[in-house]
Each structure stands twice: as C-alpha cells, then as structure tokens.
Write an enzyme that holds these catalytic residues in place. Structure first.
Site, PDB file in Angstrom:
ATOM      1  N   SER A  12      -3.631   7.067   5.561  1.00 19.71           N
ATOM      2  CA  SER A  12      -4.597   6.547   4.582  1.00 19.71           C
ATOM      3  C   SER A  12      -3.916   5.853   3.408  1.00 19.71           C
ATOM      4  CB  SER A  12      -5.490   7.685   4.081  1.00 19.71           C
ATOM      5  OG  SER A  12      -4.715   8.652   3.399  1.00 19.71           O
ATOM      6  N   LYS A  34      -2.766  13.442   6.629  1.00 20.39           N
ATOM      7  CA  LYS A  34      -2.219  14.803   6.626  1.00 20.39           C
ATOM      8  C   LYS A  34      -2.369  15.508   5.277  1.00 20.39           C
ATOM      9  CE  LYS A  34       2.729  13.725   6.020  1.00 20.39           C
ATOM     10  NZ  LYS A  34       4.041  13.892   6.628  1.00 20.39           N
ATOM     11  N   TYR A  44       1.865   5.051  -5.290  1.00 22.31           N
ATOM     12  CA  TYR A  44       2.931   5.044  -6.300  1.00 22.31           C
ATOM     13  C   TYR A  44       3.511   3.655  -6.544  1.00 22.31           C
ATOM     14  CZ  TYR A  44       2.501  10.016  -5.699  1.00 22.31           C
ATOM     15  OH  TYR A  44       1.986  11.297  -5.652  1.00 22.31           O
ATOM     16  N   ALA A  45       3.012   2.646  -5.817  1.00 24.76           N
ATOM     17  CA  ALA A  45       3.569   1.289  -5.987  1.00 24.76           C
ATOM     18  C   ALA A  45       3.383   0.844  -7.433  1.00 24.76           C
ATOM     19  CB  ALA A  45       2.897   0.328  -5.022  1.00 24.76           C
ATOM     20  N   GLU A 113      10.512 -10.143  -9.647  1.00 25.77           N
ATOM     21  CA  GLU A 113      11.396  -9.034  -9.240  1.00 25.77           C
ATOM     22  C   GLU A 113      12.625  -9.610  -8.556  1.00 25.77           C
ATOM     23  OE1 GLU A 113       9.372  -5.660  -7.392  1.00 25.77           O
ATOM     24  OE2 GLU A 113       7.507  -6.413  -8.202  1.00 25.77           O
ATOM     25  N   ASP A 220       6.849  10.460  10.375  1.00 22.48           N
ATOM     26  CA  ASP A 220       6.109  11.034  11.518  1.00 22.48           C
ATOM     27  C   ASP A 220       5.745   9.985  12.569  1.00 22.48           C
ATOM     28  OD1 ASP A 220       6.206  13.290   9.940  1.00 22.48           O
ATOM     29  OD2 ASP A 220       4.086  13.230   9.380  1.00 22.48           O
ATOM     30  N   HIS A 241      16.210   1.965  -3.749  1.00 22.48           N
ATOM     31  CA  HIS A 241      15.785   1.238  -4.952  1.00 22.48           C
ATOM     32  C   HIS A 241      16.841   1.487  -6.023  1.00 22.48           C
ATOM     33  CE1 HIS A 241      13.469  -0.258  -8.294  1.00 22.48           C
ATOM     34  NE2 HIS A 241      12.521  -0.655  -7.465  1.00 22.48           N
ATOM     35  N   ARG A 288      17.973  -6.179  -3.867  1.00 17.89           N
ATOM     36  CA  ARG A 288      18.186  -4.737  -4.059  1.00 17.89           C
ATOM     37  C   ARG A 288      19.435  -4.168  -3.421  1.00 17.89           C
ATOM     38  NH1 ARG A 288      12.167  -2.495  -3.385  1.00 17.89           N
ATOM     39  NH2 ARG A 288      11.511  -3.519  -5.286  1.00 17.89           N
ATOM     40  N   HIS A 349      14.108   4.529  -0.753  1.00 19.23           N
ATOM     41  CA  HIS A 349      12.832   3.961  -1.194  1.00 19.23           C
ATOM     42  C   HIS A 349      11.984   3.417  -0.055  1.00 19.23           C
ATOM     43  CE1 HIS A 349      10.166   1.968  -4.031  1.00 19.23           C
ATOM     44  NE2 HIS A 349      10.406   0.789  -3.477  1.00 19.23           N
ATOM     45  N   GLU A 373       4.429   0.264   6.513  1.00 17.46           N
ATOM     46  CA  GLU A 373       5.857   0.595   6.443  1.00 17.46           C
ATOM     47  C   GLU A 373       6.400   1.171   7.753  1.00 17.46           C
ATOM     48  OE1 GLU A 373       7.002   2.437   2.786  1.00 17.46           O
ATOM     49  OE2 GLU A 373       8.967   3.006   3.554  1.00 17.46           O
ATOM     50  N   ARG A 384      14.499  -5.781   2.551  1.00 16.23           N
ATOM     51  CA  ARG A 384      13.167  -6.286   2.177  1.00 16.23           C
ATOM     52  C   ARG A 384      13.172  -6.925   0.796  1.00 16.23           C
ATOM     53  NH1 ARG A 384       8.683  -3.612  -0.773  1.00 16.23           N
ATOM     54  NH2 ARG A 384      10.254  -2.037  -1.191  1.00 16.23           N
ATOM     55  N   LEU A 390       3.538  -4.603   0.504  1.00 14.45           N
ATOM     56  CA  LEU A 390       2.077  -4.498   0.394  1.00 14.45           C
ATOM     57  C   LEU A 390       1.432  -5.735   1.025  1.00 14.45           C
ATOM     58  CD1 LEU A 390       1.786  -3.025  -3.241  1.00 14.45           C
ATOM     59  CD2 LEU A 390       1.479  -1.810  -1.072  1.00 14.45           C
TER      60      LEU A 390
HETATM   61  P1  FAD Z   1       1.564   4.889   3.019  1.00 15.48           P
HETATM   62  O1  FAD Z   1       0.936   4.275   1.837  1.00 15.48           O
HETATM   63  O2  FAD Z   1       2.764   5.707   2.782  1.00 15.48           O
HETATM   64  O3  FAD Z   1       0.481   5.782   3.753  1.00 15.48           O
HETATM   65  C1  FAD Z   1       0.854   6.606   4.828  1.00 15.48           C
HETATM   66  C2  FAD Z   1      -0.289   7.531   5.128  1.00 15.48           C
HETATM   67  O4  FAD Z   1      -0.062   8.207   6.361  1.00 15.48           O
HETATM   68  C3  FAD Z   1      -0.489   8.631   4.101  1.00 15.48           C
HETATM   69  O5  FAD Z   1      -1.869   8.759   3.916  1.00 15.48           O
HETATM   70  C4  FAD Z   1       0.062   9.874   4.792  1.00 15.48           C
HETATM   71  O6  FAD Z   1      -0.506  11.074   4.339  1.00 15.48           O
HETATM   72  C5  FAD Z   1      -0.331   9.583   6.216  1.00 15.48           C
HETATM   73  N1  FAD Z   1       0.452  10.284   7.229  1.00 15.48           N
HETATM   74  C6  FAD Z   1       1.801  10.272   7.397  1.00 15.48           C
HETATM   75  N2  FAD Z   1       2.142  11.022   8.464  1.00 15.48           N
HETATM   76  C7  FAD Z   1       0.999  11.514   8.983  1.00 15.48           C
HETATM   77  C8  FAD Z   1       0.695  12.367  10.079  1.00 15.48           C
HETATM   78  N3  FAD Z   1       1.641  12.899  10.856  1.00 15.48           N
HETATM   79  N4  FAD Z   1      -0.608  12.665  10.323  1.00 15.48           N
HETATM   80  C9  FAD Z   1      -1.598  12.184   9.528  1.00 15.48           C
HETATM   81  N5  FAD Z   1      -1.358  11.387   8.471  1.00 15.48           N
HETATM   82  C10 FAD Z   1      -0.081  11.045   8.206  1.00 15.48           C
HETATM   83  N6  FAD Z   1       5.798  -2.110  -2.197  1.00 15.48           N
HETATM   84  C11 FAD Z   1       5.381  -3.285  -2.719  1.00 15.48           C
HETATM   85  O7  FAD Z   1       5.114  -4.238  -1.977  1.00 15.48           O
HETATM   86  N7  FAD Z   1       5.225  -3.403  -4.073  1.00 15.48           N
HETATM   87  C12 FAD Z   1       5.500  -2.405  -4.943  1.00 15.48           C
HETATM   88  O8  FAD Z   1       5.343  -2.552  -6.142  1.00 15.48           O
HETATM   89  C13 FAD Z   1       5.972  -1.176  -4.411  1.00 15.48           C
HETATM   90  N8  FAD Z   1       6.298  -0.147  -5.242  1.00 15.48           N
HETATM   91  C14 FAD Z   1       6.636   1.057  -4.691  1.00 15.48           C
HETATM   92  C15 FAD Z   1       6.855   2.142  -5.527  1.00 15.48           C
HETATM   93  C16 FAD Z   1       7.114   3.399  -4.999  1.00 15.48           C
HETATM   94  C17 FAD Z   1       7.378   4.564  -5.920  1.00 15.48           C
HETATM   95  C18 FAD Z   1       7.164   3.563  -3.595  1.00 15.48           C
HETATM   96  C19 FAD Z   1       7.434   4.913  -3.004  1.00 15.48           C
HETATM   97  C20 FAD Z   1       6.971   2.476  -2.753  1.00 15.48           C
HETATM   98  C21 FAD Z   1       6.711   1.224  -3.288  1.00 15.48           C
HETATM   99  N9  FAD Z   1       6.495   0.123  -2.472  1.00 15.48           N
HETATM  100  C22 FAD Z   1       6.085  -1.063  -3.012  1.00 15.48           C
HETATM  101  C23 FAD Z   1       6.453   0.267  -1.018  1.00 15.48           C
HETATM  102  C24 FAD Z   1       4.981   0.376  -0.585  1.00 15.48           C
HETATM  103  O9  FAD Z   1       4.272   1.139  -1.528  1.00 15.48           O
HETATM  104  C25 FAD Z   1       4.838   1.021   0.770  1.00 15.48           C
HETATM  105  O10 FAD Z   1       5.696   0.421   1.688  1.00 15.48           O
HETATM  106  C26 FAD Z   1       3.407   0.872   1.268  1.00 15.48           C
HETATM  107  O11 FAD Z   1       2.521   1.358   0.306  1.00 15.48           O
HETATM  108  C27 FAD Z   1       3.241   1.598   2.579  1.00 15.48           C
HETATM  109  O12 FAD Z   1       1.890   1.601   2.908  1.00 15.48           O
HETATM  110  P2  FAD Z   1       1.445   2.286   4.259  1.00 15.48           P
HETATM  111  O13 FAD Z   1      -0.043   2.197   4.298  1.00 15.48           O
HETATM  112  O14 FAD Z   1       2.216   1.717   5.369  1.00 15.48           O
HETATM  113  O15 FAD Z   1       1.916   3.800   4.120  1.00 15.48           O
HETATM  114  C1  SIN Z   2       9.169  -1.880  -7.868  1.00 22.34           C
HETATM  115  O1  SIN Z   2       8.158  -1.953  -8.556  1.00 22.34           O
HETATM  116  O2  SIN Z   2      10.303  -2.027  -8.300  1.00 22.34           O
HETATM  117  C2  SIN Z   2       9.005  -1.565  -6.415  1.00 22.34           C
HETATM  118  C3  SIN Z   2       8.636  -2.793  -5.708  1.00 22.34           C
HETATM  119  C4  SIN Z   2       8.847  -2.657  -4.235  1.00 22.34           C
HETATM  120  O3  SIN Z   2       9.350  -1.663  -3.743  1.00 22.34           O
HETATM  121  O4  SIN Z   2       8.522  -3.625  -3.543  1.00 22.34           O
END
Ligand code: FAD
Ligand code: SIN
Length: 526
Positions: A12, A34, A44-45, A113, A220, A241, A288, A349, A373, A384, A390
């Site tokens: 989600s 989960k 947290y982005a 950035e 996972d 990061h 990075r 990161h 991701e 990256r 995003l």
């Molecule tokens: P996620 O957002 O991580 O969602 C994964 C989901 O899967 C969660 O709901 C989790 O609970 C669920 N899940 C996992 N395993 C299971 C399982 N076994 N069963 C059921 N559910 C499960 N990227 C940018 O482009 N710009 C930014 O500014 C940026 N800033 C960031 C800052 C931080 C602190 C971090 C940690 C990352 C940042 N990134 C940024 C990277 C970006 O946020 C992520 O790559 C992106 O949000 C991933 O999205 P997603 O939907 O693929 O996964």
């Molecule tokens: C950040 O805001 O520095 C994180 C951006 C990213 O991971 O893409």
C-alpha cells in the site's frame, strides 16, 4: 480459508495504491498490507517527484541526467518512456487530491537535487510522501470495489509448484495464481486466489543496520518472486543516501533531504572543511553514489563518526519555510539548523534492482506484475537519479493497470489450489533465534557489503549468510509462521542475491564500488 478476487494487490505505497485505483472500475480488488495502510516508504519521501514541467527544462535534459546518474547501465528506452509519461501521471496524482507547492505566481515550486541539471522536483514542503500517501489512502478507502486488508502479510506466491508440478527459472510458462497470506491477527495462512497479482512491496533497507527505510522494507516481494522462480536482476546496486541525520540508536534514520543541498547547503567535515569539490566538480550536488562514497572516505580519513551539512549561510526564514519538518526534527535534538550545521551520515536508502519486468510492469511469471521499488525496470541502471522513483512508480502503475485490464476477462481463477499446509508446525520455543539472526544479517551486510566492497568481504559475507540460511530454513519448516520469521527468511534471500550479483560484477559501476576493480579517475578507498 480461500478467498477469490480479480486483482490481488500486495502493498500500500504509491505503487500499489495507484494501481488499485486504476483497475478498481474493471474488477474486484483486494489490497493487502502487512502493516497499516499508511505505513510505507512512500510516506517518508521528502524531496519530491521529478518531472519536466517548465522551460528551460525539457525531456532530453531529464533523460540525459537519468542516464548519467545510472553510469551507463540504464535502459535508454525505459528512461525516455518514464520521463515522457511522468507529467501526465503527476497530473493524475493532482486530480486525486495531491497538493504540490506553488510559488506566488501560481507556478509549481520546483526543487533541485543531486545529478539534476534543472530544477524539476515537485514537492509538498519537505513532506511530499506523506501528502501523496494520505491522498491515495483516502481515495482507496472510499472506493467500493477495493477491499482493504491491513496486517496481512504475503508469505509466498502460488504457482504450478503448489499443484505438484516442477517449476524452473528457465521456464516461460510459470503462472501466478495468487498468494498465501498470513493474517497477523489470527496467525492463520489463507490462500488468496486472483486473476492478476501485483507485487508492490517496496524496498529492502532493513538489510542494513543504518537505513532511512521504515521497518516494513524487508525485501519480501523480491524474495517471494525469487522463490517462485521469477527473474531478479541488478541487486548489487543499493543506494546509500548521503545525508541521514546522525543520531545513534534512532531507527529508521531520519532523512535530511538532498533538496537542502539543492537549496545551497554544503557538506563539510566536522572541522568545517568543504570536501566535495575534491571528488567531483558538481560538489555537494554530484550524484548520490559519488557523494556517499566521498563522505565514507572522509570519515575514514578523519576518524569522525559523521560529517556535517551546513546551511547556516542561507536565509533562515526561507530555510524554515521550505524545510519545516526537518527544522522541527533537528530542533527536537537541540540543533537549530539556521545556526548550527547538521550532523549527517550515509544510510541504506533504495534498491535499484529487483523483479525484472517489461515495459508494462509484467514479470517473467505470467499474470504477475511488479511495480515501484520492488521492480527492476531498467530506469535506474547502476544508480538512481534522485526523485525518479516516485515518478517511475506512477508511470508503471498506469502501464500495468492498462495491460492487466486488457487481459482480465480472458483469465479464469484456478480453483484447484490447496489450502496452506501447516501440519506438524509449532510456535518457536525462543524468539531470540530469530531476532539474533536478524541482527547478524544486518551486521554482515553493513560491514561487508556497504558503500565500498572487496572480493574478500563479499566471500566472507556469503559464508556467514549461508550458516544463517540453513538455521533459518530449518526453523521455518517446523514453525507456525510469524512476521519476523518470514521477514528474516526474506532478508536472507535478498542478501544472497545481492552478494551473488556483486561477486559476478568484475568492475566498479555506479553504486557497486569494489577496491579490487577501482574505477579509473576516481579515488581509491584509502
Ligand atoms: P512502499 O511505499 O515502500 O510500499 C510498500 C508497501 O508494501 C507497504 O505498504 C508495505 O507494508 C507493503 N508490504 C511489504 N511487504 C509486504 C508483505 N510481505 N505483505 C503485505 N504487504 C507488504 N523517492 C522519490 O522519488 N522522491 C523522494 O523524495 C524520496 N524520498 C525518500 C525518503 C525516504 C526517507 C525514503 C525511505 C525513500 C524515499 N524515496 C523517494 C524512495 C521512495 O519513497 C520509494 O522508492 C517509493 O515510495 C516506493 O514506493 P512503493 O509503493 O514501491 O513501496
Ligand atoms: C531526498 O529527499 O533526498 C530523497 C529523494 C529520493 O530518494 O529520491
């Protein structure tokens, strides 16, 4: 219990939520997560989402920056596609209720950035992820065709293997029929059968003891697809990061967005010396991989536990206005960033590799898609470009949705799937077996498979991991499943894939830097 649905969405974050919203008018969706629906890396982005909006920026510049950051390993067609399709998908986010900051002229306020040649990052203060997550969660909760199941942990994908047939990675007829899912409230594993299954489980940061990722990021999805005999690639490219807040003991590490460097903040040693220009002419705003390695190198030279990010020369009012969340966080630790530099260190990161997918997010297993991701689309190559993840997630959510909508009415649910067999399993006698191994995996990866690597360290890590693998598999076979045990097992699988791919790459490329094959023109480790 066996449950049936048209679309099973696992995860989600931005990827899973966007896909669910796009397919929900074409069939019943079950979306499992989960943890709570809100918890994800997405939440947290900070920096924002990269896309071309105004001149002087253009698609060619964004594509070029992406390819340069990726150190020659990006798939050019993928980069062109994501960059060109990102603006429309960002408009879709805005239509779903996401607010991006605008300036007094009503234009989007674009941040900058590392590695970007133009200002092109749309953001919501320094809490872009929370804004996106909350808006999408709201929409999903209101949709009648989406059933949300929180605290449901996907354990394994269901394929022909569960019908007693041989499944091999080299086969191209492997099919996904859904997933076995652990209900964390009842400790029961149920079969969720679906016409289409989407993996959107995010990253792997918790393989390391210092990470910006929340606890849910345990690889996972990658481990499940690997066990189901799908193809995984590019796992050696783990992005550290450069600037997480140095605050020992805090988990996850709090991020200090790269956008602060885009705003003019400068990296210095604790003694106050600027150092980035020694390593790259782009200084603190180099990509990075280079900045994280430079910091690692400086910390080794000085013996300091961290470096600092100095923004004391910048306009304090504007700084506080742009980065209110970081300001408050630092203040809570008695650091007023308008007056004192912020102590920072690199932290694990982002996983650039993952489940190999095609241009529609389809994996090498039929009826199984992977986006966000967890996937490896070819966009990031060996490193990256900031804020491209995003954008990648929303572009692929759209493509995977369109592709699966076309197929959904041609697929039937396989009703021969057996229920989960938990015969003869018991609760583990001591949880310490799991928690200690979890910590050991993190130590192995942090100490031997970090920013700078060597053949010797990789070999050593593989030997250590092999011992923990055997112990954990033995425990898994006889245990009633728990989240922690499944996560440990997944981390071990993912660690193995990283080590194997790192060992097979006989050069330094992007995020994979090894002292055995130093890159010409760069500094060596010592
Ligand atoms: P996620 O957002 O991580 O969602 C994964 C989901 O899967 C969660 O709901 C989790 O609970 C669920 N899940 C996992 N395993 C299971 C399982 N076994 N069963 C059921 N559910 C499960 N990227 C940018 O482009 N710009 C930014 O500014 C940026 N800033 C960031 C800052 C931080 C602190 C971090 C940690 C990352 C940042 N990134 C940024 C990277 C970006 O946020 C992520 O790559 C992106 O949000 C991933 O999205 P997603 O939907 O693929 O996964
Ligand atoms: C950040 O805001 O520095 C994180 C951006 C990213 O991971 O893409």
């Amino acid at each position: 219990m066996i449950k049936e649905t048209d679309f099973l969405v696992i995860g989600s974050g931005i990827a899973g939520l966007s896909f669910a919203l796009k397919v929900a008018n074409h069939g019943k969706v079950i979306l499992i997560s989960k943890n709570s629906l809100e918890e994800s890396n997405t939440k947290y982005a900070q920096g924002g989402i990269a896309a071309v909006t105004y001149e002087p920026d253009n698609f060619e510049k964004h594509i070029k920056d992406t390819l340069i950051a990726g150190d020659g390993l990006c798939n050019k067609e993928t980069a062109e596609m994501v960059v060109r399709e990102a603006p429309a998908q960002i408009k879709q986010l805005i239509d779903w209720g996401v607010n991006f900051d605008q300036n007094e002229k009503g234009k989007y306020d674009l941040g900058k950035e590392g590695g970007h040649s133009e200002n092109r990052v749309l953001h919501h203060k320094d809490k872009t992820g929370e804004e996106i997550q909350n808006s999408l969660v709201d929409k999903v909760k209101k949709h009648n065709n989406i059933e949300v199941l929180e605290n449901h942990f996907a354990v394994d994908l269901i394929t022909q293997h569960h019908l007693g047939k041989l499944v091999k990675r080299s086969h191209n007829n492997t099919e996904c029929y859904g997933a076995y899912v652990l209900d964390l409230q009842t400790d029961k594993v149920n079969a969720f059968l679906a016409k289409i299954t989407l993996i959107a489980t995010g990253g792997t940061g918790n393989l390391y003891d210092t990470t910006t990722n929340p606890k849910i990021a345990t690889g996972d999805g990658i481990a499940m697809v690997y066990r189901a005999k799908g193809i995984i690639e590019n796992m050696e490219f783990i992005q550290f990061h450069p600037t997480s807040l140095y605050n020992p003991g805090e988990k996850p590490s709090f991020l200090i967005t790269e956008a602060m460097r885009g705003f003019g903040a400068i990296l210095k040693t604790v003694a106050g010396n600027k150092f980035m220009l020694k390593y790259d002419k782009r200084g603190s705003l180099a990509p990075r991989d280079i900045v994280a390695r430079a910091i690692d190198h400086e910390m080794k030279i000085t013996g300091d536990d961290h470096v600092v990010l100095d923004c004391t020369h910048l306009d304090p009012r504007k700084l506080k206005d742009h980065f209110p969340n970081i300001y408050q966080k630092c203040l809570s630790l008695n650091i007023d960033f308008t007056k004192n530099p912020i102590p920072v260190i690199p932290a694990a990161h982002y996983m650039c590799g993952g489940v190999k997918v095609d241009e529609n997010g389809a994996s090498t297993i039929n009826k199984l898609y992977a986006i966000g991701e967890v996937s490896s689309t070819g966009l990031h190559g060996a490193n990256r470009l900031a804020s491209n993840s995003l954008s990648e997630a929303v572009v692929y959510a759209d493509r995977a949705a369109k592709d699966s909508i076309k197929r959904i009415n041609l697929i039937t649910i396989n009703s021969d799937i057996p229920e989960w067999d938990s015969h003869g399993t018991t609760y583990p006698e001591e949880m310490i077996m799991i928690t200690q191994n979890y910590k050991e995996v993190q130590q192995i990866m942090s100490n031997y498979v970090g920013i700078v690597r060597s053949n010797l360290r990789l070999e050593r890590a593989l030997k250590r991991l092999a011992i923990i693998y055997v112990e954990t598999e033995e425990l898994y076979e006889k245990s009633i499943l728990s989240q922690k045990l499944c996560e440990l097992r997944n981390l071990i699988n993912v660690g193995y894939l990283i080590l194997k791919m790192a060992k097979d790459l006989h050069e330094s490329r992007g995020l994979h830097y090894t002292i055995d094959y130093p890159k010409k023109g760069t500094f060596s480790e010592f």
